[in-house]
Motif scaffolding. Structure first.
Motif, mmCIF file in Angstrom:
data_model
loop_
_atom_site.group_PDB
_atom_site.id
_atom_site.type_symbol
_atom_site.label_atom_id
_atom_site.label_comp_id
_atom_site.label_asym_id
_atom_site.label_seq_id
_atom_site.Cartn_x
_atom_site.Cartn_y
_atom_site.Cartn_z
ATOM 1 N N ASN A 233 0.935 -1.229 -0.125
ATOM 2 C CA ASN A 233 0.078 0.126 -0.005
ATOM 3 C C ASN A 233 0.738 1.206 0.027
ATOM 4 N N ASP A 253 -4.946 2.039 -1.541
ATOM 5 C CA ASP A 253 -4.540 0.482 -2.077
ATOM 6 C C ASP A 253 -4.254 0.854 -3.601
ATOM 7 N N VAL A 262 -8.602 4.179 2.209
ATOM 8 C CA VAL A 262 -8.476 2.938 2.693
ATOM 9 C C VAL A 262 -7.511 3.152 4.103
ATOM 10 N N ILE A 264 -5.949 0.548 7.434
ATOM 11 C CA ILE A 264 -5.538 -0.466 7.829
ATOM 12 C C ILE A 264 -5.025 -0.465 9.046
ATOM 13 N N ILE A 273 -1.175 -7.062 8.410
ATOM 14 C CA ILE A 273 -2.271 -6.371 8.436
ATOM 15 C C ILE A 273 -3.579 -6.971 8.988
ATOM 16 N N THR A 275 -6.615 -5.695 10.079
ATOM 17 C CA THR A 275 -7.980 -5.061 9.852
ATOM 18 C C THR A 275 -7.808 -4.170 8.642
ATOM 19 N N THR A 276 -9.052 -4.017 7.809
ATOM 20 C CA THR A 276 -9.027 -3.115 6.665
ATOM 21 C C THR A 276 -10.342 -2.577 6.536
ATOM 22 N N TRP A 277 -10.220 -1.087 6.583
ATOM 23 C CA TRP A 277 -11.524 -0.596 6.260
ATOM 24 C C TRP A 277 -11.441 0.123 4.518
ATOM 25 N N ASP A 278 -12.166 -0.275 4.024
ATOM 26 C CA ASP A 278 -12.274 0.317 2.352
ATOM 27 C C ASP A 278 -13.477 1.066 2.606
ATOM 28 N N ASN A 332 -16.410 -2.553 9.620
ATOM 29 C CA ASN A 332 -16.383 -1.753 8.486
ATOM 30 C C ASN A 332 -17.836 -1.132 8.382
#
Length: 517
Positions: A233, A253, A262, A264, A273, A275-278, A332
């Motif tokens: 990223n 991303d 995004v 992370i 990583i 957790t990811t919040w898109d 999310n």
């Protein structure tokens, strides 16, 4: 007193005008007449990246405790004192708070294990000049602090596209007492830290670098302690440490056609990583509620510029310059949207976004129903939305404070003012109440279209309001304004004027920070 021997008449080495570790001291350094010290040496800028730092190497013939004081040019309120609580006979101690281009006096006070002073010695340390890109700092409202107060500036005032960026600390008298310069560093010579550096719980500094797409932990001397890859990223804007030690990072991303949307979470120990919040999923990336912007909105539709962590409910608060402020859980999912009620449609996950909008309350806790206020066309006497804001922070009372830049305010282009504004938010009932603000009364004098930050200073119960760009009729300057929370009186104010600047930015933000961790 012990009888002196030839071996107890010791010598010390000073490194003069030290911008590199190859500098040497005088050919015949003066002696110290000491009963306790066997060897003492000061090494200026040992990392090569922090010109106003030094290491004191000290050996004694008995167990002692050491206190160091860099004597200030403005009396005791500017003297930096550090008492090291360990006892021993062999020390390597950090010397912080030196002045540039100055013959600094460093006082060494030795005490026995009971705390009784044995002796005091003073060494002199000559430093080199500041690098040319450093700013002029004027004190507009003096501080009445009786001890050193340091402002950590994530500085942008450089002529060549911001790089490498160099943070610095200045005291309440406007003197720069610490800075970093990675110009000759093998990894960080092209450093772009964006929002800048923050202090970790362990006292070290944390930042992201867009050039190397990595996070770094460094000590106050400028040494890299650790680093973490962003796993493909791109870094932009902000990284913070969670209470558990993990990192929350705003990223782009590279596999997506959009940027800066995004978030992370990186596990500090594994570097993975977790957790990811898109933001394309819980929000509508086609929403356009403004006439123009600095960025290409088809690519940079959200422009995440800051994050805050809510420990109370394990959720994150994200500021999107062109969309507003959103709060999300680990799945999310939205908790609320703090923004004018204009053009909110359907999210990427199919949900109606209007159900997450916060309804403003007036000072009597009644809902504001004026549609012009709700959509942002006009303001209410008790309430204004933030516009193109930065720096959401949670205050000790649980309220949210932001730097309301004011760009595109009420959909009318620029300003004409920026604010520090505090909101009381009820996430369950989806209401928001404005309870405190400062800055509107200053008008264009403290208007900053971009960057900037607010902070809460616990010791003083004050707000640090720091507009970072174009304050004062569009000149390249930033201001550091400390406002008493209860009275809204200014208790300290400084103006930072860089000799060079891109986009009239002086700094991204300023933090109140101790010099010694």
């Amino acid at each position: 007193m012990k009888a002196k021997t030839l071996f107890q008449i010791v010598y010390f080495t000073l490194i003069f005008y030290g911008c590199s570790n190859d500098d040497t001291g005088p050919e015949n350094p003066p002696p110290i007449d000491s009963d306790v010290i066997e060897e003492v040496e000061i090494r200026l800028n040992p990392s090569g990246a922090a010109p106003l730092t030094a290491l004191l190497d000290l050996k004694t013939n008995e167990e002692v405790m050491v206190q160091l004081t860099v004597l200030g040019q403005n009396g005791t309120a500017s003297s930096v004192t550090k008492k090291f609580n360990t006892t021993g006979t062999d020390f390597e101690l950090e010397v912080l708070g030196l002045y540039a281009d100055h013959l600094n006096e460093v006082e060494i006070k030795l005490s026995d294990t009971s705390g009784n002073t044995i002796e005091t010695q003073t060494l002199s340390v000559q430093t080199g000049q500041l690098i040319a890109d450093m700013p002029q700092i004027s004190i507009d409202v003096p501080s009445n602090a009786s001890a050193p107060v340091f402002n950590f500036v994530n500085y942008f005032g450089f002529s060549e596209n911001f790089r490498p960026q160099r943070p610095f600390m200045f005291d309440q008298y406007g003197d720069i007492r610490w800075y970093l310069d990675f110009s000759n560093h093998p990894q960080l010579s092209n450093l772009f830290y964006d929002n800048g550096m923050t202090r970790l719980q362990n006292g070290n500094l944390l930042f992201g670098d867009a050039s190397t797409t990595s996070l770094y932990e460094i000590d106050i001397m400028g040494n890299i302690i650790n680093s973490w890859s962003l796993m493909g990223n791109d870094f932009h804007h902000h990284v913070i440490e969670k209470p558990n030690g993990n990192f929350l990072v705003t990223v782009s991303d590279v596999s997506k056609s959009t940027v800066e949307d995004v978030i992370i979470e990186i596990d500090r120990n594994t570097g993975q990583i977790v957790t990811t919040w898109d933001l394309n999923i819980p929000l509508d990336n086609a929403r356009r509620a403004w006439p123009t912007d600095l960025a290409n909105l088809d690519v940079d539709w959200f422009h995440a510029n800051a994050i805050e962590y809510s420990q109370q409910d394990n959720e994150i608060i994200v500021s999107g310059r062109t969309q507003g402020i959103v709060k999300l859980n680990e799945q999310n999912e939205l908790s609320y949207i703090l923004a004018p009620h204009e053009a909110w449609g359907t999210a990427g996950n199919g949900l109606d976004l209007n159900q997450f909008l916060l309804t403003p309350l007036d000072s009597g806790d009644l809902e504001i129903t004026d549609m012009d206020v709700l959509v942002g066309n006009s303001n209410h006497p008790d309430f204004e939305w933030p516009w193109y804001q930065h720096s959401p922070i949670l205050l000790p009372n649980g309220n949210l404070m932001v730097f309301d830049n004011g760009d595109n305010r009420n959909y009318t282009n620029f300003g004409p003012y920026s604010r520090a504004v505090e909101y009381e938010i009820d996430s369950v009932n989806k209401t928001i109440k404005q309870v405190w603000s400062y800055g509107k009364e200053r008008g264009e004098e403290t208007y900053s279209r971009i960057v900037s930050k607010v902070s809460y200073v616990t010791d003083n119960n004050s707000i640090l309001f720091t507009p970072g760009a174009s304050v004062g009729q569009g000149v390249a300057a930033g201001k550091v304004i400390e406002v008493d929370y209860d009275t809204k009186s200014v208790i300290f104010e400084a103006t930072i004027n860089p000799p060079n600047s891109v986009f009239n930015i002086s700094f991204h933000n300023v933090l109140r920070m101790e010099l010694y961790p």
